[in-house]
Design a protein around this motif. Sequence first.
Motif, PDB file in Angstrom:
ATOM      1  N   ALA A   1       6.921   3.362   0.450  1.00 50.79           N
ATOM      2  CA  ALA A   1       5.771   2.782  -0.244  1.00 50.79           C
ATOM      3  C   ALA A   1       4.647   3.788  -0.439  1.00 50.79           C
ATOM      4  O   ALA A   1       4.541   4.784   0.285  1.00 50.79           O
ATOM      5  CB  ALA A   1       5.251   1.572   0.528  1.00 50.79           C
ATOM      6  N   ILE A   2       3.833   3.487  -1.440  1.00 48.77           N
ATOM      7  CA  ILE A   2       2.664   4.300  -1.786  1.00 48.77           C
ATOM      8  C   ILE A   2       1.432   3.403  -1.701  1.00 48.77           C
ATOM      9  O   ILE A   2       1.426   2.307  -2.254  1.00 48.77           O
ATOM     10  CB  ILE A   2       2.792   4.863  -3.218  1.00 48.77           C
ATOM     11  N   LEU A   3       0.401   3.882  -1.025  1.00 48.98           N
ATOM     12  CA  LEU A   3      -0.871   3.163  -0.958  1.00 48.98           C
ATOM     13  C   LEU A   3      -1.834   3.802  -1.951  1.00 48.98           C
ATOM     14  O   LEU A   3      -2.052   5.019  -1.915  1.00 48.98           O
ATOM     15  CB  LEU A   3      -1.440   3.240   0.467  1.00 48.98           C
ATOM     16  N   LEU A   4      -2.391   2.985  -2.845  1.00 53.74           N
ATOM     17  CA  LEU A   4      -3.279   3.475  -3.905  1.00 53.74           C
ATOM     18  C   LEU A   4      -4.666   2.885  -3.698  1.00 53.74           C
ATOM     19  O   LEU A   4      -4.838   1.658  -3.694  1.00 53.74           O
ATOM     20  CB  LEU A   4      -2.736   3.054  -5.276  1.00 53.74           C
TER      21      LEU A   4
ATOM     22  N   ARG B   1       0.620  -5.937  -3.581  1.00 52.01           N
ATOM     23  CA  ARG B   1       1.836  -5.124  -3.491  1.00 52.01           C
ATOM     24  C   ARG B   1       2.713  -5.407  -4.702  1.00 52.01           C
ATOM     25  O   ARG B   1       2.986  -6.576  -5.020  1.00 52.01           O
ATOM     26  CB  ARG B   1       2.617  -5.420  -2.211  1.00 52.01           C
ATOM     27  N   VAL B   2       3.116  -4.362  -5.384  1.00 50.63           N
ATOM     28  CA  VAL B   2       3.979  -4.487  -6.564  1.00 50.63           C
ATOM     29  C   VAL B   2       5.319  -3.851  -6.235  1.00 50.63           C
ATOM     30  O   VAL B   2       5.384  -2.687  -5.808  1.00 50.63           O
ATOM     31  CB  VAL B   2       3.324  -3.800  -7.786  1.00 50.63           C
TER      32      VAL B   2
ATOM     33  N   SER C   1       7.594   0.507  -3.141  1.00 52.16           N
ATOM     34  CA  SER C   1       6.539  -0.504  -3.180  1.00 52.16           C
ATOM     35  C   SER C   1       5.235   0.215  -3.467  1.00 52.16           C
ATOM     36  O   SER C   1       4.987   1.295  -2.914  1.00 52.16           O
ATOM     37  CB  SER C   1       6.391  -1.210  -1.828  1.00 52.16           C
ATOM     38  N   LEU C   2       4.418  -0.394  -4.321  1.00 49.39           N
ATOM     39  CA  LEU C   2       3.085   0.147  -4.582  1.00 49.39           C
ATOM     40  C   LEU C   2       2.072  -0.840  -4.010  1.00 49.39           C
ATOM     41  O   LEU C   2       2.003  -1.988  -4.451  1.00 49.39           O
ATOM     42  CB  LEU C   2       2.859   0.301  -6.091  1.00 49.39           C
ATOM     43  N   PHE C   3       1.310  -0.371  -3.027  1.00 48.11           N
ATOM     44  CA  PHE C   3       0.235  -1.202  -2.473  1.00 48.11           C
ATOM     45  C   PHE C   3      -1.062  -0.807  -3.175  1.00 48.11           C
ATOM     46  O   PHE C   3      -1.608   0.268  -2.919  1.00 48.11           O
ATOM     47  CB  PHE C   3       0.089  -0.968  -0.967  1.00 48.11           C
ATOM     48  N   PHE C   4      -1.536  -1.682  -4.051  1.00 47.17           N
ATOM     49  CA  PHE C   4      -2.791  -1.429  -4.766  1.00 47.17           C
ATOM     50  C   PHE C   4      -3.958  -1.992  -3.952  1.00 47.17           C
ATOM     51  O   PHE C   4      -3.978  -3.171  -3.624  1.00 47.17           O
ATOM     52  CB  PHE C   4      -2.786  -2.112  -6.136  1.00 47.17           C
TER      53      PHE C   4
END
Length: 359
Positions: free
Chosen positions: A53-56, A42-43, A108-111
């Motif tokens: 948040a975005i899940l990638l 998570r960034v 939040s970016l969840f990679f």
Amino acid sequence: MYLNVAEIESAITSLDGAYPGGTEVIDLPHATHEGRTTRLLRVGTRQSDEVPAILLLGGMHAREWVPPDALISLAADLLEAHDAGTGLGYGSSTFTAAQVAQVLEEVSLFFFPCVNPDGRAFSQTTSAMWRKNRRSAPAGSTGPSCVGVDLNRNFDFVWDHKAKFAPDADVHTSDKPCDPQVYRGPAAASEPETRNVVWALDSHPRIRWMVDVHSAVPVILHNWGSDQNQSSTPTDNFRNPDLDAVRGRPDDGIGEFMTEPDLNIAVELAERMNDAARAVRGVDYGVEPAFGLYPTSGTSDDYAYSRHLTDPAHAKVFGYTIECGDTFQPVFSEAEEVIGEVSAALLALALNAPEVTDG
Ligand SMILES: [Zn+2]
């Protein structure tokens, strides 16, 4: 050089160690068939419950080598630029230092860079064009193609295509384990890799957007993939059994329902991603509903968006698939250009998604 599975995991560890104020590593609960554990990076500088948040997702299809590298590269670029107080540029697609800070501080970016590490390892060492995961072949089935499940046909959304689609719908999935490409698995969400994606969504209710990065067309796809979109007949939807015999036919007057405001949001965000990707070096990905390629069953993007309709307790998650580049394993100099296009598209989403969705 493309990252191998161990290098993807070590990149997650190093980024987390180098930028402790902007990252969090989250272990996923389901080990793969070959025993590998995968993790989310998570960034973002805020707590994960404070911001949308975005899940990638990357690496669901083993032979698509660019997406996992693109996600690791974007995470590293963002953290490095934020730390240094600089902007980012990919070709002619540029982002200011203030925009980098906005991404880190307001979402939040969840990679999840490599959803299918068993498949990637097999593709990179043994059989380059492998697509599926590495579930063992069922008893009585022999031959190398009887191994594995197509993870992007395994999600719990109109998964049982023989029951849910018209007999003549051109849906690209299979109930035959030895199908080398699109075997859907023994049950919906049967696969640990699929269940890890479901877990990520279940465990992080602030996730409002999901992008599953694949290759290679190129195109940016939004919901729905099961049938043509329509905004006039709410009862024509994936939960309506009366449509099971006709779902997936084009131009028959019956389509999958999506409210007009939601459809506008889905398209608007896809267009902004496309604009940013095109600015890198002029390649127009184009924007289409996922049905524009062919009717789909059990895919991640439709599963993500269907969740709030199946269970109102779930957040609404707009689902996208980016099909990047035009070949699965380009020479790395070309891969770097494609990584730039994916990075620019995802940054555009991160910058625009909250305002477009709520405003
Ligand atoms: Zn794919």
